[in-house]
Scaffold this motif. Structure first.
Motif, PDB file in Angstrom:
ATOM      1  N   PRO A  97       0.794  -1.238   0.000  1.00  0.00           N
ATOM      2  CA  PRO A  97       0.000   0.000   0.000  1.00  0.00           C
ATOM      3  C   PRO A  97       0.824   1.286   0.000  1.00  0.00           C
ATOM      4  CG  PRO A  97      -1.029  -1.608   1.422  1.00  0.00           C
ATOM      5  CD  PRO A  97       0.276  -2.204   0.999  1.00  0.00           C
ATOM      6  N   GLU A  98       1.889   1.345   0.789  1.00  0.00           N
ATOM      7  CA  GLU A  98       2.664   2.592   0.844  1.00  0.00           C
ATOM      8  C   GLU A  98       3.342   2.896  -0.490  1.00  0.00           C
ATOM      9  OE1 GLU A  98       6.794   2.313   2.827  1.00  0.00           O
ATOM     10  OE2 GLU A  98       5.602   0.810   3.880  1.00  0.00           O
ATOM     11  N   ASP A  99       3.779   1.858  -1.214  1.00  0.00           N
ATOM     12  CA  ASP A  99       4.395   2.083  -2.522  1.00  0.00           C
ATOM     13  C   ASP A  99       3.331   2.458  -3.555  1.00  0.00           C
ATOM     14  OD1 ASP A  99       6.958   1.584  -1.616  1.00  0.00           O
ATOM     15  OD2 ASP A  99       6.851  -0.554  -2.043  1.00  0.00           O
ATOM     16  N   SER A 100       2.150   1.893  -3.416  1.00  0.00           N
ATOM     17  CA  SER A 100       1.047   2.244  -4.308  1.00  0.00           C
ATOM     18  C   SER A 100       0.719   3.729  -4.177  1.00  0.00           C
ATOM     19  CB  SER A 100      -0.194   1.401  -3.974  1.00  0.00           C
ATOM     20  OG  SER A 100      -1.299   1.818  -4.748  1.00  0.00           O
ATOM     21  N   GLU A 101       0.639   4.198  -2.937  1.00  0.00           N
ATOM     22  CA  GLU A 101       0.356   5.617  -2.689  1.00  0.00           C
ATOM     23  C   GLU A 101       1.486   6.505  -3.199  1.00  0.00           C
ATOM     24  OE1 GLU A 101      -0.315   5.893   1.484  1.00  0.00           O
ATOM     25  OE2 GLU A 101      -2.129   4.634   1.443  1.00  0.00           O
ATOM     26  N   ALA A 102       2.726   6.064  -2.988  1.00  0.00           N
ATOM     27  CA  ALA A 102       3.883   6.846  -3.433  1.00  0.00           C
ATOM     28  C   ALA A 102       3.937   6.940  -4.951  1.00  0.00           C
ATOM     29  CB  ALA A 102       5.170   6.229  -2.894  1.00  0.00           C
ATOM     30  N   LEU A 103       3.594   5.853  -5.636  1.00  0.00           N
ATOM     31  CA  LEU A 103       3.573   5.860  -7.105  1.00  0.00           C
ATOM     32  C   LEU A 103       2.546   6.859  -7.633  1.00  0.00           C
ATOM     33  CD1 LEU A 103       3.835   2.118  -8.232  1.00  0.00           C
ATOM     34  CD2 LEU A 103       5.320   4.004  -8.961  1.00  0.00           C
ATOM     35  N   GLN A 104       1.361   6.825  -7.044  1.00  0.00           N
ATOM     36  CA  GLN A 104       0.309   7.726  -7.502  1.00  0.00           C
ATOM     37  C   GLN A 104       0.643   9.186  -7.187  1.00  0.00           C
ATOM     38  OE1 GLN A 104      -3.863   5.870  -7.039  1.00  0.00           O
ATOM     39  NE2 GLN A 104      -2.590   4.560  -5.732  1.00  0.00           N
ATOM     40  N   ALA A 105       1.292   9.419  -6.054  1.00  0.00           N
ATOM     41  CA  ALA A 105       1.715  10.777  -5.709  1.00  0.00           C
ATOM     42  C   ALA A 105       2.799  11.262  -6.665  1.00  0.00           C
ATOM     43  CB  ALA A 105       2.226  10.814  -4.267  1.00  0.00           C
ATOM     44  N   ALA A 106       3.728  10.370  -7.006  1.00  0.00           N
ATOM     45  CA  ALA A 106       4.796  10.735  -7.940  1.00  0.00           C
ATOM     46  C   ALA A 106       4.233  11.035  -9.317  1.00  0.00           C
ATOM     47  CB  ALA A 106       5.827   9.612  -8.021  1.00  0.00           C
ATOM     48  N   GLU A 173       3.501   7.594 -20.845  1.00  0.00           N
ATOM     49  CA  GLU A 173       4.225   6.355 -20.540  1.00  0.00           C
ATOM     50  C   GLU A 173       4.238   6.097 -19.037  1.00  0.00           C
ATOM     51  OE1 GLU A 173       7.968   7.018 -22.427  1.00  0.00           O
ATOM     52  OE2 GLU A 173       7.131   6.911 -24.449  1.00  0.00           O
ATOM     53  N   HIS A 174       4.394   7.143 -18.242  1.00  0.00           N
ATOM     54  CA  HIS A 174       4.332   7.004 -16.791  1.00  0.00           C
ATOM     55  C   HIS A 174       2.970   6.468 -16.356  1.00  0.00           C
ATOM     56  CE1 HIS A 174       7.802   9.952 -15.524  1.00  0.00           C
ATOM     57  NE2 HIS A 174       8.212   8.962 -16.303  1.00  0.00           N
ATOM     58  N   GLU A 175       1.934   6.985 -16.972  1.00  0.00           N
ATOM     59  CA  GLU A 175       0.582   6.527 -16.631  1.00  0.00           C
ATOM     60  C   GLU A 175       0.431   5.036 -16.929  1.00  0.00           C
ATOM     61  OE1 GLU A 175      -1.953  10.676 -17.300  1.00  0.00           O
ATOM     62  OE2 GLU A 175      -1.642   9.305 -18.988  1.00  0.00           O
ATOM     63  N   GLY A 176       0.991   4.603 -18.048  1.00  0.00           N
ATOM     64  CA  GLY A 176       0.929   3.186 -18.403  1.00  0.00           C
ATOM     65  C   GLY A 176       1.723   2.323 -17.440  1.00  0.00           C
ATOM     66  N   ILE A 177       2.851   2.827 -16.991  1.00  0.00           N
ATOM     67  CA  ILE A 177       3.689   2.102 -16.032  1.00  0.00           C
ATOM     68  C   ILE A 177       2.941   1.922 -14.709  1.00  0.00           C
ATOM     69  CG2 ILE A 177       5.764   2.298 -14.578  1.00  0.00           C
ATOM     70  CD1 ILE A 177       7.041   3.792 -17.049  1.00  0.00           C
ATOM     71  N   VAL A 178       2.346   2.998 -14.209  1.00  0.00           N
ATOM     72  CA  VAL A 178       1.625   2.941 -12.946  1.00  0.00           C
ATOM     73  C   VAL A 178       0.423   2.000 -13.056  1.00  0.00           C
ATOM     74  CG1 VAL A 178       0.218   4.262 -11.311  1.00  0.00           C
ATOM     75  CG2 VAL A 178       2.374   5.211 -12.159  1.00  0.00           C
ATOM     76  N   ALA A 179      -0.300   2.092 -14.165  1.00  0.00           N
ATOM     77  CA  ALA A 179      -1.472   1.230 -14.347  1.00  0.00           C
ATOM     78  C   ALA A 179      -1.083  -0.242 -14.307  1.00  0.00           C
ATOM     79  CB  ALA A 179      -2.169   1.565 -15.663  1.00  0.00           C
ATOM     80  N   ALA A 180       0.018  -0.585 -14.957  1.00  0.00           N
ATOM     81  CA  ALA A 180       0.461  -1.977 -14.998  1.00  0.00           C
ATOM     82  C   ALA A 180       0.909  -2.463 -13.624  1.00  0.00           C
ATOM     83  CB  ALA A 180       1.596  -2.129 -16.007  1.00  0.00           C
ATOM     84  N   ILE A 181       1.645  -1.616 -12.915  1.00  0.00           N
ATOM     85  CA  ILE A 181       2.123  -2.011 -11.580  1.00  0.00           C
ATOM     86  C   ILE A 181       0.946  -2.171 -10.618  1.00  0.00           C
ATOM     87  CG2 ILE A 181       3.450  -1.270  -9.558  1.00  0.00           C
ATOM     88  CD1 ILE A 181       5.473   0.016 -11.479  1.00  0.00           C
ATOM     89  N   LEU A 182       0.018  -1.220 -10.636  1.00  0.00           N
ATOM     90  CA  LEU A 182      -1.136  -1.298  -9.737  1.00  0.00           C
ATOM     91  C   LEU A 182      -2.004  -2.521 -10.047  1.00  0.00           C
ATOM     92  CD1 LEU A 182      -2.306   2.441  -9.479  1.00  0.00           C
ATOM     93  CD2 LEU A 182      -0.839   1.146  -7.918  1.00  0.00           C
ATOM     94  N   ALA A 183      -2.035  -2.918 -11.328  1.00  0.00           N
ATOM     95  CA  ALA A 183      -2.822  -4.090 -11.727  1.00  0.00           C
ATOM     96  C   ALA A 183      -2.112  -5.397 -11.411  1.00  0.00           C
ATOM     97  CB  ALA A 183      -3.139  -4.010 -13.215  1.00  0.00           C
ATOM     98  N   GLY A 184      -0.848  -5.304 -10.990  1.00  0.00           N
ATOM     99  CA  GLY A 184      -0.083  -6.506 -10.698  1.00  0.00           C
ATOM    100  C   GLY A 184       0.336  -7.262 -11.941  1.00  0.00           C
ATOM    101  N   ASP A 185       0.377  -6.564 -13.079  1.00  0.00           N
ATOM    102  CA  ASP A 185       0.743  -7.194 -14.349  1.00  0.00           C
ATOM    103  C   ASP A 185       2.256  -7.074 -14.538  1.00  0.00           C
ATOM    104  OD1 ASP A 185       1.141  -7.952 -17.010  1.00  0.00           O
ATOM    105  OD2 ASP A 185      -0.794  -7.144 -17.657  1.00  0.00           O
ATOM    106  N   ALA A 192       6.563  -1.870 -20.218  1.00  0.00           N
ATOM    107  CA  ALA A 192       6.304  -0.429 -20.227  1.00  0.00           C
ATOM    108  C   ALA A 192       7.552   0.351 -19.820  1.00  0.00           C
ATOM    109  CB  ALA A 192       5.149  -0.104 -19.287  1.00  0.00           C
ATOM    110  N   LEU A 193       8.263  -0.132 -18.806  1.00  0.00           N
ATOM    111  CA  LEU A 193       9.476   0.556 -18.372  1.00  0.00           C
ATOM    112  C   LEU A 193      10.609   0.380 -19.369  1.00  0.00           C
ATOM    113  CD1 LEU A 193       9.088  -0.073 -14.606  1.00  0.00           C
ATOM    114  CD2 LEU A 193       9.901   2.089 -15.550  1.00  0.00           C
TER     115      LEU A 193
END
Length: 217
Positions: A97-106, A173-185, A192-193
């Motif tokens: 959870p803390e990394d999820s929040e940090a990713l979205q904040a970044a 591209e950042h948006e795609g990276i975050v979406a994939a990480i949050l989806a656990g893909d 993406a990275l």
């Protein structure tokens, strides 16, 4: 940002843009006079530039403008792409959870800088974004290696962001990276990275192809 870091960026820009040619001698006294500072921050800035390979200490010549050979620079971008892909894959697998929040904040920070069309602010937020991805991998050694290479490539990554339309593309591209990480893909996050960094390397080909090793004088 410290005074030495600001000076480093100014000298860095002139080296990468070609205003300071390869092989040029960087005299601390002349630079101090030019920028209206003491030699101390100039010396610190040159040490920081030496760590990236843009400046090299030569016997009896002091600091001179240097640069990685084009093939080495492209190899570094290729290695960076694979390291970041590994970070993304592990982040998608191990997200907490803390990394999820940090990713979205970044990501929000990148969006705000993009809205201002401020390249330097975007680069600062971009740096934060990538460090969050590294940390989210939950592999301290891998994160350390990623951060080290990211810093070494910093001058070229900053310059790449000035290419026309690169900021909105980078943000997408950042948006795609975050979406994939949050989806656990894991596969999508890694790809993406990898693509995100390889695009920078490919687009930089024209510039590094023009680099020439100065003749011995």
């Amino acid at each position: 940002m410290s005074h030495a870091q600001r000076l480093r960026q100014r000298i860095e820009d002139e080296i990468v843009s070609g205003d300071l040619a390869l092989g040029s001698r960087l005299d601390e006294n002349q630079l101090a006079l030019r920028f209206g500072v003491s030699r101390t921050p100039i010396r610190e800035a040159l040490l920081q530039l030496a760590a990236t390979g843009l400046v090299q200490a030569k016997p009896r010549r002091g600091a001179i403008v240097s640069a990685p050979e084009p093939y080495l620079l492209l190899a570094m971008f290729e290695a960076m792409a694979e390291i970041e892909a590994a970070c993304g894959r592990l982040a998608a697998r191990r997200l907490v959870p803390e990394d999820s929040e940090a990713l979205q904040a970044a990501l929000a920070g990148c969006k705000a800088a993009m809205a201002q069309e401020d390249t330097e602010s975007y680069y600062a937020e971009n740096y934060v974004f990538h460090t969050v991805v590294y940390r989210a991998s939950r592999n301290a050694f891998l994160a350390e290696q990623a951060l080290s290479l990211h810093r070494r490539l910093a001058p070229y990554r900053r310059l790449q962001l000035r290419v026309r339309q690169r900021l909105p593309q980078s943000l997408a591209e950042h948006e795609g990276i975050v979406a994939a990480i949050l989806a656990g893909d894991e596969v999508a996050a890694a790809e993406a990275l990898r693509s995100h960094v390889i695009v920078q390397g490919d687009r930089f080909t024209d510039l590094v192809a023009g680099l020439r090793t100065p003749s011995a004088a």
